[in-house]
Design a protein around this motif. Structure first.
Motif, PDB file in Angstrom:
ATOM      1  N   ARG A  55       0.775   6.884   5.037  1.00 55.13           N
ATOM      2  CA  ARG A  55       1.825   6.793   4.022  1.00 55.13           C
ATOM      3  C   ARG A  55       1.418   7.536   2.754  1.00 55.13           C
ATOM      4  O   ARG A  55       2.232   8.196   2.114  1.00 55.13           O
ATOM      5  CB  ARG A  55       2.126   5.324   3.707  1.00 55.13           C
ATOM      6  CG  ARG A  55       2.825   4.620   4.874  1.00 55.13           C
ATOM      7  CD  ARG A  55       3.239   3.221   4.519  1.00 55.13           C
ATOM      8  NE  ARG A  55       4.207   3.211   3.413  1.00 55.13           N
ATOM      9  CZ  ARG A  55       4.711   2.113   2.870  1.00 55.13           C
ATOM     10  NH1 ARG A  55       4.357   0.926   3.350  1.00 55.13           N
ATOM     11  NH2 ARG A  55       5.559   2.181   1.879  1.00 55.13           N
ATOM     12  N   THR A  74       7.976  -0.094   6.211  1.00 60.56           N
ATOM     13  CA  THR A  74       7.772   1.251   5.659  1.00 60.56           C
ATOM     14  C   THR A  74       9.127   1.930   5.467  1.00 60.56           C
ATOM     15  O   THR A  74       9.847   2.168   6.428  1.00 60.56           O
ATOM     16  CB  THR A  74       6.902   2.102   6.609  1.00 60.56           C
ATOM     17  OG1 THR A  74       5.622   1.493   6.709  1.00 60.56           O
ATOM     18  CG2 THR A  74       6.755   3.527   6.091  1.00 60.56           C
ATOM     19  N   ARG A 130       3.255  10.777   1.070  1.00 58.70           N
ATOM     20  CA  ARG A 130       3.720  10.745  -0.317  1.00 58.70           C
ATOM     21  C   ARG A 130       3.221  11.969  -1.092  1.00 58.70           C
ATOM     22  O   ARG A 130       3.956  12.608  -1.827  1.00 58.70           O
ATOM     23  CB  ARG A 130       3.208   9.455  -0.976  1.00 58.70           C
ATOM     24  CG  ARG A 130       4.085   8.925  -2.051  1.00 58.70           C
ATOM     25  CD  ARG A 130       3.805   7.466  -2.391  1.00 58.70           C
ATOM     26  NE  ARG A 130       2.401   7.132  -2.469  1.00 58.70           N
ATOM     27  CZ  ARG A 130       1.808   6.176  -1.728  1.00 58.70           C
ATOM     28  NH1 ARG A 130       2.514   5.472  -0.876  1.00 58.70           N
ATOM     29  NH2 ARG A 130       0.521   5.920  -1.840  1.00 58.70           N
ATOM     30  N   GLY A 132       3.960   8.890   7.774  1.00 58.14           N
ATOM     31  CA  GLY A 132       4.295   7.848   6.819  1.00 58.14           C
ATOM     32  C   GLY A 132       5.754   7.756   6.435  1.00 58.14           C
ATOM     33  O   GLY A 132       6.110   6.978   5.553  1.00 58.14           O
ATOM     34  N   TRP A 181      -2.499   3.368   8.903  1.00 58.35           N
ATOM     35  CA  TRP A 181      -1.079   3.557   8.561  1.00 58.35           C
ATOM     36  C   TRP A 181      -0.921   3.732   7.044  1.00 58.35           C
ATOM     37  O   TRP A 181      -0.129   4.543   6.578  1.00 58.35           O
ATOM     38  CB  TRP A 181      -0.273   2.364   9.082  1.00 58.35           C
ATOM     39  CG  TRP A 181       1.205   2.486   8.858  1.00 58.35           C
ATOM     40  CD1 TRP A 181       1.972   1.746   8.013  1.00 58.35           C
ATOM     41  CD2 TRP A 181       2.109   3.398   9.504  1.00 58.35           C
ATOM     42  NE1 TRP A 181       3.285   2.137   8.086  1.00 58.35           N
ATOM     43  CE2 TRP A 181       3.401   3.155   8.993  1.00 58.35           C
ATOM     44  CE3 TRP A 181       1.949   4.409  10.455  1.00 58.35           C
ATOM     45  CZ2 TRP A 181       4.530   3.875   9.405  1.00 58.35           C
ATOM     46  CZ3 TRP A 181       3.072   5.122  10.864  1.00 58.35           C
ATOM     47  CH2 TRP A 181       4.339   4.851  10.341  1.00 58.35           C
TER      48      TRP A 181
END
Ligand code: ZN
Length: 493
Positions: A42, A93, A46, A112, A38
């Protein structure tokens, strides 16, 4: 829904493909193998987000963006990612919802927690309830970790194949497909194509989240019907997600059925909020925004950056936020305009000429329409039996350095050089007030003044807007009777 971002993602995902990870699916709660942890998802999101924003550009309307984001956060709060028994890493998140400045009707998600809708999509939605279902669908792709699941499958044996397919098309690091983003087919076939089951799961979850948030999700069925018409329309810019998603007709039925089922389970979910939604999108830019560059009378004009250059006959122009590309009809030559990062034309030329494996044939200083310029002519071995020749002009104009590059095979260069020079030496400051003050077409909300068929209620339409396109945008048939007072979405020149 998925956009044309595969090529961007490929590079990123391949770089990140370090192994695979056993972890939890926030939707099912079960543990399984993923391509990424995970945390990696993310990180991928990004990094890719920056590329997406640079590629498409954000739509500059902070009120509209805040509205889409706040609705997204409401739907998210009703998703599997925010339930009490969901592991903390998922619950904590944050999600980002963005509006992209593109007339293409599209929405997509990055792993993400990055969700995108285009202004083209917003113009085609008829209510907050419809937007709620679309956002729910995208949240579901992230929650169910579909991209990571596909990436895991990919690692089982397709990376080598993909690498081969992509590298084979490269010419000087800029392949025509890469630049034009036409290469999606190869990428889609091999990479990160959500499965139909993924799409069905996202439809199912999207409806569930929207209903739990109090929205009448059955409203979204009409949008899927209009998507179908959009795809059938001749010459329409096809939303690429149509090809990977279940048939829109099937989706229309399914959405209705799912909405009824969830409504029964959850109880009152009657919010449609058309008037609220219309108030938010009133004034939205429709179609291409000419302030960001447009082609007219054999030239390309950029009112915001205040320059123009001639467009040779038989060249197709692809205008993107990060570059303008001109391709000749035979696809043997290509011109690419970008902004250099160096402070002067000389420095930009030096940096460019210093590239590996480049043979410099000629270089010098020039002036184009009073602007200081530096040119470089170079060759590069693209493959064993192909050499590419590039003429590159670096031109200084109002604190910026423009890079204009013409590419073709060395053997064809003599044929294309006059065209390259025509464009490069034609680059000039834009001063014509009429060109500088060009305005985009905007969305106007107007109640029908009488009861009549839609086609009879349409005003004179700006060029590039057909009655059928306006009908689709309103999710109505041209022949359909519109009751007096019904709110219509119309293009206002
Ligand atoms: Zn989807």
């Amino acid at each position: 829904m998925m956009g044309r971002y595969y090529l961007v993602l490929i590079a990123i995902l391949v770089v990140f493909a370090e192994g695979c990870a056993v972890s939890t699916n926030p939707v099912s709660g079960r543990r399984r193998l993923y391509g990424y942890t995970w945390a990696e998802e993310r990180r991928i999101g990004r990094e890719a987000d920056q590329i997406i924003v640079a590629q498409y550009g954000l739509y500059e309307d902070s009120t509209l963006t805040a509205y889409v984001d706040s609705l997204g956060q409401v739907i998210l709060a009703h998703s599997h990612l925010r339930r009490p028994n969901t592991p903390k890493a998922f619950r904590e998140t944050p999600f980002v919802f963005r509006v992209l400045d593109s007339p293409v009707v599209n929405a997509f998600a990055l792993p993400g927690g990055y969700i995108y809708v285009t202004r083209g999509l917003l113009a085609h939605l008829n209510s907050e309830a419809q937007l709620a279902v679309v956002l729910g669908h995208e949240i579901a792709h992230v929650a169910a970790r579909h991209a990571s699941q596909r990436a895991f499958e990919l690692q089982l044996g397709q990376i080598a194949l993909l690498g081969g397919a992509m590298l084979g098309q490269e010419v000087l690091g800029v392949s025509a497909e890469n630049v034009l983003q036409l290469g999606g087919i190869v990428a889609q076939l091999l990479f990160l194509k959500y499965s139909r089951d993924d799409e069905r799961e996202s439809d199912r979850l999207g409806v569930e989240y929207a209903v739990r948030a109090g929205y009448d999700a059955a409203e979204a069925a009409a949008f899927f019907h209009s998507l179908k018409r959009l795809s059938e329309q001749h010459g329409a810019r096809l939303p690429s997600f149509l090809s990977t998603h279940p048939d829109p007709g099937e989706r229309e039925q399914t959405i209705r059925m799912l909405a009824a089922r969830w409504k029964q389970q959850v109880g009152s979910a009657n919010q449609v909020n058309q008037a609220t939604y219309y108030a938010r999108i009133e004034g939205l830019v429709l179609g291409d925004d000419p302030r960001q560059g447009y082609v007219a009378d054999g030239a390309f004009y950029h009112p915001t950056l205040r320059f123009w250059f001639p467009v040779p006959a038989d060249y197709r122009v692809v205008n993107q936020p990060s570059q303008v590309v001109l391709v000749d009809r035979e696809q043997q030559a290509m011109l690419v305009l970008t902004l250099a990062t160096q402070p002067s034309a000389t420095e930009a030329a030096q940096a460019w000429a210093a590239q590996e494996a480049l043979t410099i044939l000629n270089q010098g200083n020039d002036h184009v329409n009073g602007l200081p310029a530096v040119y470089v002519l170079a060759e590069k071995q693209a493959s064993e039996n192909q050499t590419v020749r590039v003429l590159q002009y670096f031109i200084e104009h109002e604190e910026r350095v423009y890079s204009l590059a013409g590419f073709t095979q060395a053997a064809l260069y003599a044929r294309y050089e006059p065209v390259f020079l025509q464009v490069m030496r034609g680059f000039a400051p834009l001063q014509d007030p009429e060109r500088l003050n060009v305005q985009p077409v905007r969305l106007k909300i107007q109640p029908a003044t009488r009861t009549a068929p839609l086609h009879a209620l349409l005003p004179a339409l700006p060029e590039a807007f057909t009655p059928e396109a306006v009908a689709i945008m309103n999710q109505m048939d041209l022949e359909a009777t519109v009751q007096v007072g019904t709110l219509l979405k119309l293009p206002r020149p």
